[in-house]
Scaffold this motif. Structure first.
Motif, PDB file in Angstrom:
ATOM      1  N   SER A 309       0.683  -1.123  -0.033  1.00 51.99           N
ATOM      2  CA  SER A 309       0.070  -0.097  -0.057  1.00 51.99           C
ATOM      3  C   SER A 309       0.844   1.221  -0.160  1.00 51.99           C
ATOM      4  CB  SER A 309      -1.029   0.255   1.211  1.00 51.99           C
ATOM      5  OG  SER A 309      -1.733  -1.059   1.219  1.00 51.99           O
ATOM      6  N   GLN A 310       0.362   2.372  -0.493  1.00 53.67           N
ATOM      7  CA  GLN A 310       1.017   3.659  -0.261  1.00 53.67           C
ATOM      8  C   GLN A 310       0.060   4.495   0.271  1.00 53.67           C
ATOM      9  OE1 GLN A 310       0.356   6.196  -4.003  1.00 53.67           O
ATOM     10  NE2 GLN A 310       2.407   7.247  -3.647  1.00 53.67           N
ATOM     11  N   PHE A 311       0.676   4.894   1.574  1.00 54.19           N
ATOM     12  CA  PHE A 311       0.093   5.844   2.600  1.00 54.19           C
ATOM     13  C   PHE A 311       0.000   7.109   1.791  1.00 54.19           C
ATOM     14  CE2 PHE A 311      -0.137   8.220   6.546  1.00 54.19           C
ATOM     15  CZ  PHE A 311      -1.242   7.670   7.191  1.00 54.19           C
ATOM     16  N   ARG A 312      -1.336   7.703   1.928  1.00 51.66           N
ATOM     17  CA  ARG A 312      -1.691   9.010   1.195  1.00 51.66           C
ATOM     18  C   ARG A 312      -2.301   9.953   2.005  1.00 51.66           C
ATOM     19  NH1 ARG A 312      -6.557   8.899  -2.157  1.00 51.66           N
ATOM     20  NH2 ARG A 312      -8.133   7.244  -1.342  1.00 51.66           N
ATOM     21  N   ARG A 313      -2.261   9.924   3.480  1.00 46.02           N
ATOM     22  CA  ARG A 313      -2.875  10.885   4.143  1.00 46.02           C
ATOM     23  C   ARG A 313      -1.941  11.608   5.274  1.00 46.02           C
ATOM     24  NH1 ARG A 313      -6.706  12.136   0.932  1.00 46.02           N
ATOM     25  NH2 ARG A 313      -8.306  10.478   0.463  1.00 46.02           N
ATOM     26  N   ASP A 314      -2.277  12.557   5.807  1.00 43.56           N
ATOM     27  CA  ASP A 314      -1.219  13.310   6.702  1.00 43.56           C
ATOM     28  C   ASP A 314      -1.375  12.431   8.111  1.00 43.56           C
ATOM     29  OD1 ASP A 314       0.199  15.656   7.654  1.00 43.56           O
ATOM     30  OD2 ASP A 314      -1.366  15.354   9.110  1.00 43.56           O
ATOM     31  N   PRO A 315      -0.397  12.286   8.646  1.00 45.82           N
ATOM     32  CA  PRO A 315      -0.205  11.081   9.752  1.00 45.82           C
ATOM     33  C   PRO A 315      -0.878  11.603  10.915  1.00 45.82           C
ATOM     34  CG  PRO A 315       1.936  11.136   8.488  1.00 45.82           C
ATOM     35  CD  PRO A 315       1.026  12.174   8.160  1.00 45.82           C
ATOM     36  N   LEU A 316      -0.521  12.932  11.258  1.00 43.35           N
ATOM     37  CA  LEU A 316      -1.134  13.641  12.298  1.00 43.35           C
ATOM     38  C   LEU A 316      -2.736  13.842  12.250  1.00 43.35           C
ATOM     39  CD1 LEU A 316       1.630  16.392  13.151  1.00 43.35           C
ATOM     40  CD2 LEU A 316       1.378  14.109  14.402  1.00 43.35           C
ATOM     41  N   GLY A 317      -3.023  14.047  10.911  1.00 44.01           N
ATOM     42  CA  GLY A 317      -4.459  14.330  10.744  1.00 44.01           C
ATOM     43  C   GLY A 317      -5.478  12.814  10.834  1.00 44.01           C
ATOM     44  N   VAL A 318      -4.485  11.696  10.529  1.00 39.54           N
ATOM     45  CA  VAL A 318      -5.067  10.340  10.598  1.00 39.54           C
ATOM     46  C   VAL A 318      -5.253  10.012  12.169  1.00 39.54           C
ATOM     47  CG1 VAL A 318      -4.639   8.026  10.346  1.00 39.54           C
ATOM     48  CG2 VAL A 318      -4.499   9.385   8.484  1.00 39.54           C
ATOM     49  N   LEU A 319      -4.169  10.503  13.012  1.00 38.00           N
ATOM     50  CA  LEU A 319      -4.119  10.214  14.543  1.00 38.00           C
ATOM     51  C   LEU A 319      -5.393  10.961  15.094  1.00 38.00           C
ATOM     52  CD1 LEU A 319      -0.339  10.183  15.398  1.00 38.00           C
ATOM     53  CD2 LEU A 319      -1.760   8.320  15.272  1.00 38.00           C
ATOM     54  N   GLU A 320      -5.607  12.236  14.702  1.00 37.73           N
ATOM     55  CA  GLU A 320      -6.593  13.067  15.300  1.00 37.73           C
ATOM     56  C   GLU A 320      -8.061  12.284  14.916  1.00 37.73           C
ATOM     57  OE1 GLU A 320      -9.722  15.779  15.626  1.00 37.73           O
ATOM     58  OE2 GLU A 320      -8.944  15.101  13.563  1.00 37.73           O
ATOM     59  N   ALA A 321      -8.126  12.140  13.597  1.00 39.13           N
ATOM     60  CA  ALA A 321      -9.480  11.417  13.173  1.00 39.13           C
ATOM     61  C   ALA A 321      -9.918  10.164  13.898  1.00 39.13           C
ATOM     62  CB  ALA A 321      -9.478  11.483  11.655  1.00 39.13           C
ATOM     63  N   LEU A 322      -8.852   9.164  13.715  1.00 33.71           N
ATOM     64  CA  LEU A 322      -9.187   7.960  14.061  1.00 33.71           C
ATOM     65  C   LEU A 322      -8.973   7.650  15.600  1.00 33.71           C
ATOM     66  CD1 LEU A 322      -7.693   6.039  11.195  1.00 33.71           C
ATOM     67  CD2 LEU A 322     -10.062   7.061  11.424  1.00 33.71           C
ATOM     68  N   LEU A 323      -8.146   8.593  16.366  1.00 33.51           N
ATOM     69  CA  LEU A 323      -7.870   8.154  17.825  1.00 33.51           C
ATOM     70  C   LEU A 323      -8.311   9.384  18.773  1.00 33.51           C
ATOM     71  CD1 LEU A 323      -4.282   6.628  17.807  1.00 33.51           C
ATOM     72  CD2 LEU A 323      -6.444   5.253  17.707  1.00 33.51           C
ATOM     73  N   TRP A 324      -7.667  10.445  18.482  1.00 32.31           N
ATOM     74  CA  TRP A 324      -8.170  11.478  19.310  1.00 32.31           C
ATOM     75  C   TRP A 324      -9.389  11.947  19.125  1.00 32.31           C
ATOM     76  CZ3 TRP A 324      -3.283  14.412  16.968  1.00 32.31           C
ATOM     77  CH2 TRP A 324      -1.964  13.672  17.453  1.00 32.31           C
ATOM     78  N   ARG A 325     -10.052  12.067  18.157  1.00 35.38           N
ATOM     79  CA  ARG A 325     -11.242  12.507  17.992  1.00 35.38           C
ATOM     80  C   ARG A 325     -12.578  11.589  18.551  1.00 35.38           C
ATOM     81  NH1 ARG A 325     -13.189  13.796  12.000  1.00 35.38           N
ATOM     82  NH2 ARG A 325     -11.200  14.848  12.294  1.00 35.38           N
ATOM     83  N   THR A 326     -12.226  10.332  18.637  1.00 36.82           N
ATOM     84  CA  THR A 326     -13.006   9.154  18.843  1.00 36.82           C
ATOM     85  C   THR A 326     -12.626   8.679  20.339  1.00 36.82           C
ATOM     86  OG1 THR A 326     -11.646   7.509  18.028  1.00 36.82           O
ATOM     87  CG2 THR A 326     -13.447   8.449  16.684  1.00 36.82           C
ATOM     88  N   ASP A 327     -11.490   9.348  20.880  1.00 33.96           N
ATOM     89  CA  ASP A 327     -10.990   8.799  22.239  1.00 33.96           C
ATOM     90  C   ASP A 327     -10.808   7.407  22.540  1.00 33.96           C
ATOM     91  OD1 ASP A 327     -10.255   9.246  24.897  1.00 33.96           O
ATOM     92  OD2 ASP A 327     -12.114   8.679  25.830  1.00 33.96           O
ATOM     93  N   SER A 328      -9.826   7.002  21.346  1.00 36.15           N
ATOM     94  CA  SER A 328      -9.509   5.556  21.089  1.00 36.15           C
ATOM     95  C   SER A 328      -7.970   5.460  21.184  1.00 36.15           C
ATOM     96  CB  SER A 328      -9.785   5.108  19.495  1.00 36.15           C
ATOM     97  OG  SER A 328     -11.214   5.120  19.256  1.00 36.15           O
ATOM     98  N   VAL A 329      -7.626   4.104  21.385  1.00 34.43           N
ATOM     99  CA  VAL A 329      -6.162   3.894  21.497  1.00 34.43           C
ATOM    100  C   VAL A 329      -5.661   3.133  20.471  1.00 34.43           C
ATOM    101  CG1 VAL A 329      -5.898   4.242  24.140  1.00 34.43           C
ATOM    102  CG2 VAL A 329      -6.427   2.060  23.344  1.00 34.43           C
ATOM    103  N   LEU A 330      -6.816   2.515  19.697  1.00 34.78           N
ATOM    104  CA  LEU A 330      -6.255   1.444  18.635  1.00 34.78           C
ATOM    105  C   LEU A 330      -7.492   1.553  17.573  1.00 34.78           C
ATOM    106  CD1 LEU A 330      -4.743  -1.040  17.311  1.00 34.78           C
ATOM    107  CD2 LEU A 330      -6.084  -2.432  18.654  1.00 34.78           C
TER     108      LEU A 330
END
Length: 463
Positions: A309-330
């Motif tokens: 796969s080719q990663f095509r998104r901003d890493p910090l944005g992905v962390l914010e959207a999938l972890l921090w925004r949803t209060d998740s750790v995985l």
């Protein structure tokens, strides 16, 4: 007495005889009748006419009205993002091209301006696991003794447990799922001589990484795809690390992918791994995939991306959207095709991804442990597709990844079979974001495997 009328006959031109009389044209064709307009109707007549038509076609009128109302309701519910999605369907083929970054469908990222000022949150107190102690040769275990080159070869030939993994017994396996404040667990790197070695310079680099995106390619199986879509801030603060072996290094160099003196190819820091611990290259790939907390001891967050796969998104944005925004750790993707582990096992065997014997051994253990046919996680699929793993390095998630790695070593390399089992057996890890398949497709461009990875062939002691 007879009454006669004299008629004069002349050879003269008839027009000259009667110059002042209009000429009469004789036409044998019958003239058509002019259209006769109906008499003008009164208002009462018009009203009666309309009422008659309504009664005659009332069912058709009601259907047309209902269809118009439905079309209006559908159109009014369409948002701007929906229109973007519709437009994307026509551009999907071009969006799959390398280097393309189109508008997202399911993944909602912050704007570039917001990402530039996004702060990485500080670590929270770990609960209920406060400390994870990793079993090593020095701590003692069910295996011990000196490790040398010939023993390394013997372990490669003998099986999947070796001096890298240690030798976890079934009793230790069962106890490892018990949640305590201090967890003692096998988690790779059992012996310093167990394999998976990187240079001291690379070790020093890993300790500088707080946020890391990682991938690996062993056996020359896949090419290296440069990440795209990152913000300027992510380029400054995020480590991009690719683990290779000598086979992949030689394969890529033959194709013009030269590693620079700074150990970089584009955005990727290339780390060459020596003495891979397993003959199965798929199992070697589980080390950086599942044990990123062991490879990057100072990292707080990590994103794993499969080499296909080719990663095509901003890493910090992905962390914010999938972890921090949803209060998740995985965060991990739901499986796209199945939700049943036992059905997935049948598919694995059918596709020759694992032997029937090793799959049956795993399923027999899971049935014995009471694992249900259709395990769910908060009403969603518990079966995951693990080509992308986004996580915070908490003590609990580190324990989870160690447990998952041990299951993969003990049974099959198909990690989707063991993920829902470990999730259920551990129980304490609940703040997981099982995101939709479309989100996974928004995160990467799928390139497929380019070639079959070459297996690691152990060398004999004389060589």
């Amino acid at each position: 007495m007879s009454h006669t009328v004299p008629i004069s006959i002349s050879d003269a031109d008839p027009d000259s005889l009667a110059p002042n009389l209009p000429s009469i044209r004789v036409d044998g064709r019958r003239r058509p009748r002019r259209f006769a307009f109906p008499p003008r109707r009164s208002r009462n007549d018009i009203l009666l006419f309309v009422v008659h038509k309504i009664f005659k076609y009332w069912t058709l009128i009601i259907c047309l009205f209902a269809l118009s109302f439905l079309a209006f309701a559908v159109f009014s519910s369409v948002t701007t993002s929906d229109l973007i999605r519709i437009d994307e369907l026509g551009k999907r083929s071009s969006a799959r091209m390398i280097g393309s970054v189109d508008a997202t469908r399911c993944l909602k990222l912050l704007s570039p301006e917001e990402l530039e000022h996004l702060e990485v949150p500080t670590s929270k107190p770990s609960f209920p696991v406060k400390e994870v102690v990793y079993v090593t040769e020095d701590l003692g275990s069910s295996a011990g003794g000196d490790f040398n080159a010939s023993l390394h070869v013997d372990h490669l030939k003998a099986g999947r447990f070796n001096m890298f993994t240690g030798y976890q017994t079934l009793e230790e396996r069962e106890q490892s799922f018990t949640v305590n404040e201090t967890a003692v667990i096998h988690c790779g790197f059992y012996s310093e001589k167990g394999g998976f070695e990187i240079s001291e310079e690379d070790k020093a680099y890993t300790k500088t990484c707080k946020v890391v995106v990682s991938t690996c390619a062993f056996g020359g199986g896949d090419d290296l795809y440069q990440p795209i879509g990152m913000s300027a801030r992510s380029i400054r603060v995020v480590c991009y690390v690719a683990f290779w072996d000598d086979i992949t290094l030689a394969t890529q160099e033959s194709q013009g992918q030269k590693v620079g003196k700074d150990h970089m190819i584009g955005k990727w820091r290339i780390m060459i791994v020596r003495k891979l611990p397993f003959a199965d290259q798929r199992l070697n790939g589980k080390v950086p995939k599942m044990l990123s907390h062991r490879l990057f001891p100072e990292a707080q967050f990590s994103i794993w991306v499969d080499s296909k796969s080719q990663f095509r998104r901003d890493p910090l944005g992905v962390l914010e959207a999938l972890l921090w925004r949803t209060d998740s750790v995985l965060a991990i993707s739901e499986h796209g095709a199945r939700s049943n582990v036992y059905d997935e096992a049948k598919a694995v065997v059918k596709k020759n991804k694992a032997t029937p014997e090793e799959v049956e051994l795993q399923l027999s253990q899971y049935r014995k442990d009471g694992f249900p046919d259709d395990a769910r996680f908060r009403g969603k699929k518990a079966l995951a597709e693990a080509s992308i793993i986004v996580r915070e390095h908490t003590q609990l998630t580190n324990l989870f990844m160690c447990l998952w790695f041990n299951e993969v070593v003990r049974f099959t390399s198909r990690d989707q079979l063991s993920f829902p089992y470990v999730l259920r057996q551990l129980g304490a890890l609940t703040n997981i974001n099982m995101f939709r398949v479309c989100t996974r497709k928004d995160l990467v461009n799928s390139m497929r495997h380019k070639r079959k990875a070459k297996p690691l062939i152990p060398l004999n002691s004389s060589s």
